[in-house]
Design an enzyme around this catalytic site. Structure first.
Site, PDB file in Angstrom:
ATOM      1  N   GLY A   4       0.836  -1.187   0.000  1.00  0.00           N
ATOM      2  CA  GLY A   4       0.000   0.000   0.000  1.00  0.00           C
ATOM      3  C   GLY A   4       0.872   1.238   0.000  1.00  0.00           C
ATOM      4  CD  GLN A  51       3.573   5.863   2.540  1.00  0.00           C
ATOM      5  OE1 GLN A  51       2.589   5.298   2.059  1.00  0.00           O
ATOM      6  NE2 GLN A  51       4.576   5.209   3.097  1.00  0.00           N
ATOM      7  CB  CYS A  54       5.839   2.312   7.098  1.00  0.00           C
ATOM      8  SG  CYS A  54       5.253   3.827   6.313  1.00  0.00           S
ATOM      9  CG  LEU A  55       6.632   1.624   0.917  1.00  0.00           C
ATOM     10  CD1 LEU A  55       5.938   2.069  -0.360  1.00  0.00           C
ATOM     11  CD2 LEU A  55       7.673   0.564   0.617  1.00  0.00           C
ATOM     12  CG  HIS A  86       0.076   1.325   7.406  1.00  0.00           C
ATOM     13  ND1 HIS A  86       1.104   0.856   8.200  1.00  0.00           N
ATOM     14  CD2 HIS A  86       0.644   2.200   6.541  1.00  0.00           C
ATOM     15  CE1 HIS A  86       2.236   1.436   7.809  1.00  0.00           C
ATOM     16  NE2 HIS A  86       1.985   2.247   6.807  1.00  0.00           N
ATOM     17  CD  GLU A  87      -0.731   2.416   2.928  1.00  0.00           C
ATOM     18  OE1 GLU A  87      -0.297   3.577   2.847  1.00  0.00           O
ATOM     19  OE2 GLU A  87       0.021   1.427   3.103  1.00  0.00           O
ATOM     20  CG  HIS A 120       0.770   6.950   5.574  1.00  0.00           C
ATOM     21  ND1 HIS A 120       1.913   7.444   6.164  1.00  0.00           N
ATOM     22  CD2 HIS A 120       1.013   5.637   5.332  1.00  0.00           C
ATOM     23  CE1 HIS A 120       2.809   6.455   6.279  1.00  0.00           C
ATOM     24  NE2 HIS A 120       2.289   5.346   5.784  1.00  0.00           N
TER      25      HIS A 120
HETATM   26 ZN    ZN Z   1       3.154   3.491   5.652  1.00  0.00          ZN
END
Ligand code: ZN
Length: 183
Positions: free
Chosen positions: A43, A48, A90-91, A132-133, A136
């Protein structure tokens, strides 16, 4: 697209709603999708990649299948189930896995790129990934989601992972010891 990494303050800003049917969103979603696959993510949220808009792309299908879903202005309308604690990567926080407690089941209302309204619901990886997304979009990263003791551990592990040169997509830490979960 370049991934914005913690502690960039941009990750703690609240994103603006998208204009429904905005043609430019398609290009943004495609670029995010490419970035997500290039880094093996399940995701990705627009902030991000430095865009403060309420748009996420997810793909929780098996690794050899590509089935991306774009969610414009996603909104959690219901969460359910006994809270479960699991490690999340997480990226934007490369090199660490953080124990996060969430209710497993989520129901989310969203719009597609044409502006049509949909709902998606599920538990497991899907339920966790959606939460999670969407976090953000509200300026919340893993570090803010974690319980205080885990947050302290995770921030230390992250500092170490950065020192060792962790890149977006790295979830397995170069330093396994520093990343051990607190139970
Ligand atoms: Zn993340």
């Amino acid at each position: 697209m370049k991934i914005v990494e913690s502690p960039d303050p941009l990750l703690n800003q609240v994103s603006e709603p998208c204009e429904l049917g905005d043609k430019s969103l398609k290009k943004l979603a495609k670029q995010m999708e490419k970035t997500m696959y290039a880094t093996d993510g399940v995701g990705i949220a627009a902030p991000q990649v430095g865009v403060l808009k309420r748009l996420i792309v997810i793909d929780v299908s098996p690794e050899d299948v590509r089935d991306p879903l774009v969610l414009v202005n996603p909104e959690i309308i219901e969460l359910d189930g006994e809270p479960e604690t699991e490690g999340e990567g997480c990226l934007s926080c490369p090199g660490v896995t953080v124990a996060i407690t969430r209710k497993p089941w989520a129901k989310v209302r969203y719009y597609d790129l044409k502006g049509e309204e949909w709902e998606i619901e599920g538990d497991g990886l899907l339920g966790r990934c959606l939460q999670h997304e969407i976090d953000h979009l509200n300026g919340i990263t893993l570090f803010e989601s974690a319980e205080p003791r885990e947050r302290i551990r995770a921030l230390k592990a992250y500092e170490e992972a950065r020192r060792l040169g962790a890149k977006p997509g790295d979830t397995a830490p170069a330093c396994a010891e520093a990343n051990r979960m607190v139970r």
